[in-house]
Design an enzyme around this catalytic site. Structure first.
Site, PDB file in Angstrom:
ATOM      1  CE  LYS A  85      31.941  59.708  25.255  1.00 27.12           C
ATOM      2  NZ  LYS A  85      31.871  60.690  24.203  1.00 27.12           N
ATOM      3  CE  LYS A 107      28.834  52.528  23.037  1.00 24.61           C
ATOM      4  NZ  LYS A 107      30.002  53.348  23.405  1.00 24.61           N
TER       5      LYS A 107
HETATM    6  N1  LIG Z   1      32.250  58.240  16.725  1.00 21.07           N
HETATM    7  C1  LIG Z   1      32.227  59.220  17.630  1.00 21.07           C
HETATM    8  O1  LIG Z   1      31.854  60.357  17.332  1.00 21.07           O
HETATM    9  C2  LIG Z   1      32.682  58.963  19.039  1.00 21.07           C
HETATM   10  C3  LIG Z   1      33.023  60.063  19.843  1.00 21.07           C
HETATM   11  C4  LIG Z   1      33.472  59.841  21.149  1.00 21.07           C
HETATM   12  C5  LIG Z   1      33.552  58.542  21.630  1.00 21.07           C
HETATM   13  N2  LIG Z   1      33.186  57.488  20.831  1.00 21.07           N
HETATM   14  C6  LIG Z   1      33.302  56.133  21.395  1.00 21.07           C
HETATM   15  O2  LIG Z   1      34.494  55.562  20.852  1.00 21.07           O
HETATM   16  C7  LIG Z   1      34.349  54.142  20.744  1.00 21.07           C
HETATM   17  C8  LIG Z   1      34.678  53.734  19.310  1.00 21.07           C
HETATM   18  O3  LIG Z   1      33.764  54.407  18.444  1.00 21.07           O
HETATM   19  P1  LIG Z   1      33.984  54.482  16.868  1.00 21.07           P
HETATM   20  O4  LIG Z   1      33.084  55.558  16.375  1.00 21.07           O
HETATM   21  O5  LIG Z   1      35.432  54.525  16.546  1.00 21.07           O
HETATM   22  O6  LIG Z   1      33.372  53.066  16.439  1.00 21.07           O
HETATM   23  P2  LIG Z   1      33.720  52.151  15.178  1.00 21.07           P
HETATM   24  O7  LIG Z   1      34.153  52.950  14.011  1.00 21.07           O
HETATM   25  O8  LIG Z   1      32.539  51.242  15.012  1.00 21.07           O
HETATM   26  O9  LIG Z   1      34.989  51.293  15.665  1.00 21.07           O
HETATM   27  C9  LIG Z   1      34.828  50.282  16.602  1.00 21.07           C
HETATM   28  C10 LIG Z   1      36.119  49.518  16.720  1.00 21.07           C
HETATM   29  O10 LIG Z   1      35.902  48.425  17.646  1.00 21.07           O
HETATM   30  C11 LIG Z   1      36.304  47.213  17.004  1.00 21.07           C
HETATM   31  N3  LIG Z   1      35.522  46.088  17.528  1.00 21.07           N
HETATM   32  C12 LIG Z   1      34.182  46.036  17.698  1.00 21.07           C
HETATM   33  N4  LIG Z   1      33.813  44.836  18.197  1.00 21.07           N
HETATM   34  C13 LIG Z   1      34.964  44.110  18.329  1.00 21.07           C
HETATM   35  C14 LIG Z   1      35.247  42.806  18.783  1.00 21.07           C
HETATM   36  N5  LIG Z   1      34.279  41.979  19.242  1.00 21.07           N
HETATM   37  N6  LIG Z   1      36.530  42.383  18.775  1.00 21.07           N
HETATM   38  C15 LIG Z   1      37.520  43.208  18.337  1.00 21.07           C
HETATM   39  N7  LIG Z   1      37.326  44.466  17.890  1.00 21.07           N
HETATM   40  C16 LIG Z   1      36.046  44.918  17.885  1.00 21.07           C
HETATM   41  C17 LIG Z   1      36.061  47.468  15.540  1.00 21.07           C
HETATM   42  O11 LIG Z   1      36.739  46.534  14.740  1.00 21.07           O
HETATM   43  P3  LIG Z   1      36.220  46.236  13.225  1.00 21.07           P
HETATM   44  O12 LIG Z   1      36.776  47.336  12.380  1.00 21.07           O
HETATM   45  O13 LIG Z   1      36.755  44.901  12.916  1.00 21.07           O
HETATM   46  O14 LIG Z   1      34.708  46.248  13.260  1.00 21.07           O
HETATM   47  C18 LIG Z   1      36.594  48.897  15.414  1.00 21.07           C
HETATM   48  O15 LIG Z   1      37.991  48.904  15.392  1.00 21.07           O
HETATM   49  C19 LIG Z   1      32.914  53.820  21.181  1.00 21.07           C
HETATM   50  O16 LIG Z   1      32.926  53.409  22.530  1.00 21.07           O
HETATM   51  C20 LIG Z   1      32.191  55.169  21.027  1.00 21.07           C
HETATM   52  O17 LIG Z   1      31.081  55.260  21.896  1.00 21.07           O
HETATM   53  C21 LIG Z   1      32.779  57.678  19.534  1.00 21.07           C
END
Ligand SMILES: NC(=O)c1ccc[n+]([C@@H]2O[C@H](COP(=O)([O-])OP(=O)(O)OC[C@H]3O[C@@H](n4cnc5c(N)ncnc54)[C@H](OP(=O)(O)O)[C@@H]3O)[C@@H](O)[C@H]2O)c1
Length: 290
Positions: A172, A240
């Protein structure tokens, strides 16, 4: 066959994945640090859990999808963490993009609980996910993958087994460097065309009809004309992933010059104060300022 599933991390990706599992008829017991952000899912039938541990205790299969390694440690470890709640014989499917060493270390502790772990990061974005087209890369035991395959396919149809635990997230990271590098090249092309007298709209149209229009460029490229209300993948998350790639490159001796350059442009974008907007617009603004 429907099941009860645990889900930790209901952000942009995790929330929409959970919605697809609910739509497929599964019972989902879910936890999000900021509960208010999960209200739309609770309204759609999600059973809220009071902690990651409670989400794990409720199911034989538990998923997590959080920001980075620090977030993963926070939800997985400690008295309220996923590990503390994992049932014997359960499967833990970890989908966040994190350092493979964090994944492997967690795998050792999951095995010590008598459970099994897969890393199952995804390629795609909000639009791909909502269209049911998300692609999984999976690391870990093949028989364990078969146990969770129906739940993964409820989220996205493509599953590529990559090898032992940790190699999927490695793949990934290798995949995602192309996202930044391709968007940087796209932004340079728009910048060159615009400065040479072609409107930005026409340049984007021409590029999206050309051979350089990868699926990712097709859905992210139009952002240079107008941003979505919610960033799909902001500069912080993109950087990141590039940091993970550069670190992996150093440890295995792989030269990643275009990744290093894209990383610097993302730093410049943060300097321009657009750190929380989508990667494409940041990149084009940084490019235009050169
Ligand atoms: N967005 C994309 O297009 C995409 C595509 C493929 C993969 N990804 C990967 O998928 C993962 C999630 O991405 P996302 O876009 O869904 O991000 P996001 O919307 O920022 O969601 C992040 C999640 O992590 C939680 N979190 C962060 N810090 C935390 C902590 N210290 N303790 C507990 N919970 C915590 C957040 O909780 P809160 O709501 O409380 O902040 C939220 O539920 C990442 O690793 C990203 O690289 C993203």
């Amino acid at each position: 066959m429907t099941a009860t599933l645990g889900f930790v991390g209901l952000g942009v990706m995790g929330g929409r994945m959970t919605k697809r599992l609910l739509d497929a008829g599964h019972v989902v017991v879910g936890y999000n640090r900021t509960r208010a952000k999960a209200q739309w899912l609770i309204d759609a039938g999600l059973r809220p859990a009071s902690s990651p541990r409670a989400a794990a205790e409720a199911a034989d299969v538990v998923f997590s999808m959080v920001t980075d390694g620090a977030a993963l440690e926070a939800v997985a470890r400690g008295p309220d963490g996923i590990l503390a709640g994992l049932r014997r014989g359960a499967v833990y499917v970890e989908m966040s993009t994190v350092d493979p060493e964090v994944t492997r270390a967690l795998g050792v502790d999951v095995a010590a609980r008598g459970a099994a772990m897969l890393d199952a990061p995804v390629s795609g974005s909000v639009v791909t996910l909502e269209a049911g087209q998300l692609a999984f890369m999976v690391g870990g035991d093949a028989a364990v993958l078969e146990r969770v395959r129906p739940y993964l396919t409820a989220i996205g149809p493509t599953i590529t087994p990559v090898g032992p635990l940790g190699l999927a997230v490695t793949m990934k990271i290798a995949t995602n460097l192309g996202l930044a590098v391709q968007m940087l090249a796209f932004s340079e092309a728009v910048c060159l065309a615009e400065k040479a007298g072609i409107t930005r709209e026409r340049a984007v149209e021409a590029l999206l009809r050309s051979v350089v229009a990868s699926p990712m460029v097709k859905y992210r490229g139009p952002f240079v004309l107008g941003m979505p209300a919610e960033a799909w993948f902001d500069v912080g998350l993109m950087q990141k992933d590039l940091r993970l790639a550069l670190s992996l490159g150093r440890s295995v001796g792989a030269m990643l010059p275009s990744t290093a350059l894209a990383f610097q442009f993302l730093t410049a974008a943060r300097g321009l104060g657009v750190g929380e907007s989508a990667t494409s617009e940041r990149a084009v603004r940084s490019t235009a300022s050169t």
